[in-house]
Design a protein around this motif. Structure first.
Motif, PDB file in Angstrom:
ATOM      1  N   LEU A 118     102.944  94.374  58.879  1.00  0.00           N
ATOM      2  CA  LEU A 118     102.787  94.258  60.337  1.00  0.00           C
ATOM      3  C   LEU A 118     101.471  94.905  60.764  1.00  0.00           C
ATOM      4  O   LEU A 118     100.738  94.376  61.603  1.00  0.00           O
ATOM      5  N   ALA A 119     101.172  96.044  60.149  1.00  0.00           N
ATOM      6  CA  ALA A 119      99.912  96.728  60.434  1.00  0.00           C
ATOM      7  C   ALA A 119      98.735  95.837  60.041  1.00  0.00           C
ATOM      8  O   ALA A 119      97.749  95.729  60.773  1.00  0.00           O
ATOM      9  N   PHE A 122      98.275  93.191  62.724  1.00  0.00           N
ATOM     10  CA  PHE A 122      97.637  93.764  63.907  1.00  0.00           C
ATOM     11  C   PHE A 122      96.140  93.933  63.681  1.00  0.00           C
ATOM     12  O   PHE A 122      95.339  93.666  64.571  1.00  0.00           O
ATOM     13  N   VAL A 123      95.793  94.378  62.485  1.00  0.00           N
ATOM     14  CA  VAL A 123      94.371  94.581  62.190  1.00  0.00           C
ATOM     15  C   VAL A 123      93.634  93.241  62.204  1.00  0.00           C
ATOM     16  O   VAL A 123      92.535  93.135  62.749  1.00  0.00           O
ATOM     17  N   GLY A 126      93.132  92.235  65.665  1.00  0.00           N
ATOM     18  CA  GLY A 126      92.126  93.168  66.181  1.00  0.00           C
ATOM     19  C   GLY A 126      90.718  92.725  65.816  1.00  0.00           C
ATOM     20  O   GLY A 126      89.807  92.767  66.640  1.00  0.00           O
ATOM     21  N   LEU A 130      87.604  91.705  68.131  1.00  0.00           N
ATOM     22  CA  LEU A 130      86.338  92.439  68.026  1.00  0.00           C
ATOM     23  C   LEU A 130      85.148  91.489  67.945  1.00  0.00           C
ATOM     24  O   LEU A 130      84.056  91.802  68.409  1.00  0.00           O
TER      25      LEU A 130
ATOM     26  N   ILE B 111      90.171  97.141  69.258  1.00  0.00           N
ATOM     27  CA  ILE B 111      90.247  98.527  68.782  1.00  0.00           C
ATOM     28  C   ILE B 111      91.638  99.098  69.035  1.00  0.00           C
ATOM     29  O   ILE B 111      92.235  99.745  68.175  1.00  0.00           O
ATOM     30  N   LEU B 113      94.487  97.436  69.287  1.00  0.00           N
ATOM     31  CA  LEU B 113      95.445  96.822  68.349  1.00  0.00           C
ATOM     32  C   LEU B 113      95.390  97.503  66.987  1.00  0.00           C
ATOM     33  O   LEU B 113      96.426  97.769  66.371  1.00  0.00           O
ATOM     34  N   ILE B 114      94.166  97.764  66.516  1.00  0.00           N
ATOM     35  CA  ILE B 114      94.004  98.387  65.202  1.00  0.00           C
ATOM     36  C   ILE B 114      94.626  99.778  65.203  1.00  0.00           C
ATOM     37  O   ILE B 114      95.277 100.191  64.247  1.00  0.00           O
ATOM     38  N   ALA B 117      98.258  99.613  64.827  1.00  0.00           N
ATOM     39  CA  ALA B 117      98.637  99.356  63.437  1.00  0.00           C
ATOM     40  C   ALA B 117      98.829 100.661  62.671  1.00  0.00           C
ATOM     41  O   ALA B 117      99.693 100.758  61.796  1.00  0.00           O
TER      42      ALA B 117
END
Lengths: 132, 146
Positions: A118-119, A122-123, A126, A130, B111, B113-114, B117
């Motif tokens: 999940l992380a 998200f990255v 992200g 960006l 940023i 969102l990261i 995480a």
């Protein structure tokens, strides 16, 4: 002209990330094999750090990883001269992170559970934000 | 494997976060003074090594490398990586307020969102070794501890 610029930006970023993933997985494998560095200390004070330093420097996995990281460093220096830091730094780092999660599961046999995937997701989102 | 980290281990993780982001920002500031480097003039990269900002950035990144490897000796790669993500916030603030780069709303959202995480991963164990294969050895260890 604009596509040229985009292509150059992202090939720089991808190159830096690929070198970082190779380097970090090699180094993580080396450190995992060595175990907790505190246990390798040869005594108290600064001299006690000789043990861990010697153990790390004599690991071939570490040396291979360090070589990749050195290449990564110069690639990053080059990239920072053509891409804004606020795009280059998070984009390379996040792509490295995603690649690392896959590589850690495949090569280091880490248990990448649901919350870690999940992380990763998200990255990824992200990174897309960006780049806008 | 214990989920709780020692204070010295938290200090190592904090050092991983700060040295990487401040080091990158110093490098960027130094490279903006050196000017653009193209593929035909790669020698410029060695010229860049004389810039004080580049030197300071390199020193910080060596510190990052040492603390990063120490962290990897007791934690998973997939645990240490997002722990460094707080560095993105530091990079964003430094590039906004020191290098005066423009950050759009999208970049701020990215940023954020990261950073979210990080929360998912930080709550889990730092090392996910596989179940011990030699159960009898653990039993013997328990006996030796008594």
């Amino acid at each position: 002209m604009h596509t040229d610029h985009l292509l150059r930006t992202w090939s720089c970023i991808l190159g830096v990330a690929a070198l970082a993933i190779t380097g970090e997985v090699l180094i993580a494998a080396a450190m995992r094999r060595l175990g907790d560095l505190d246990h390798l200390r040869t005594g108290s004070g600064l001299r006690g750090y000789l043990g861990p330093v010697r153990a790390v420097l004599s690991s071939p996995l570490f040396l291979g990883g360090a070589f990749c990281m050195a290449l990564n460093f110069f690639a990053l220096l080059f990239t920072l001269s053509v891409v804004d830091l606020s795009l280059a730094a998070p984009a390379t780092a996040s792509l490295t992170y995603v690649g690392n999660a896959v590589a850690a599961k495949m090569f280091l046999k880490e248990n990448v559970d649901r919350r870690r995937w999940l992380a990763v997701l998200f990255v990824c989102v992200g990174v897309v934000l960006l780049a806008k | 494997m214990s989920h709780r980290l020692k204070p010295s281990q938290y200090a190592i993780l904090a050092s991983v976060m700060l040295t990487a982001s401040v080091g990158d920002t110093l490098l960027s500031h130094g490279m903006s003074q050196v000017g653009p480097v193209d593929l035909h003039h790669l020698g410029m990269l060695f010229h860049a090594l004389a810039n004080p900002y580049i030197i300071a950035g390199i020193v910080l990144l060596i510190g990052f490398f040492a603390s990063y490897m120490t962290a990897l000796s007791w934690a998973d790669l997939t645990f240490v990586m997002p722990a460094t993500a707080f560095g993105y916030v530091v990079v964003a603030l430094l590039s906004r307020f020191w290098l005066h780069e423009h950050l759009s709303v999208y970049r701020w959202a990215g940023i954020l969102l990261i950073v979210c995480a990080v929360g998912f991963v930080a709550g889990g164990p730092s090392r996910t070794d596989h179940e011990p294969q030699h159960h009898e050895l653990d039993v013997m260890d328990l006996g030796a501890g008594r």
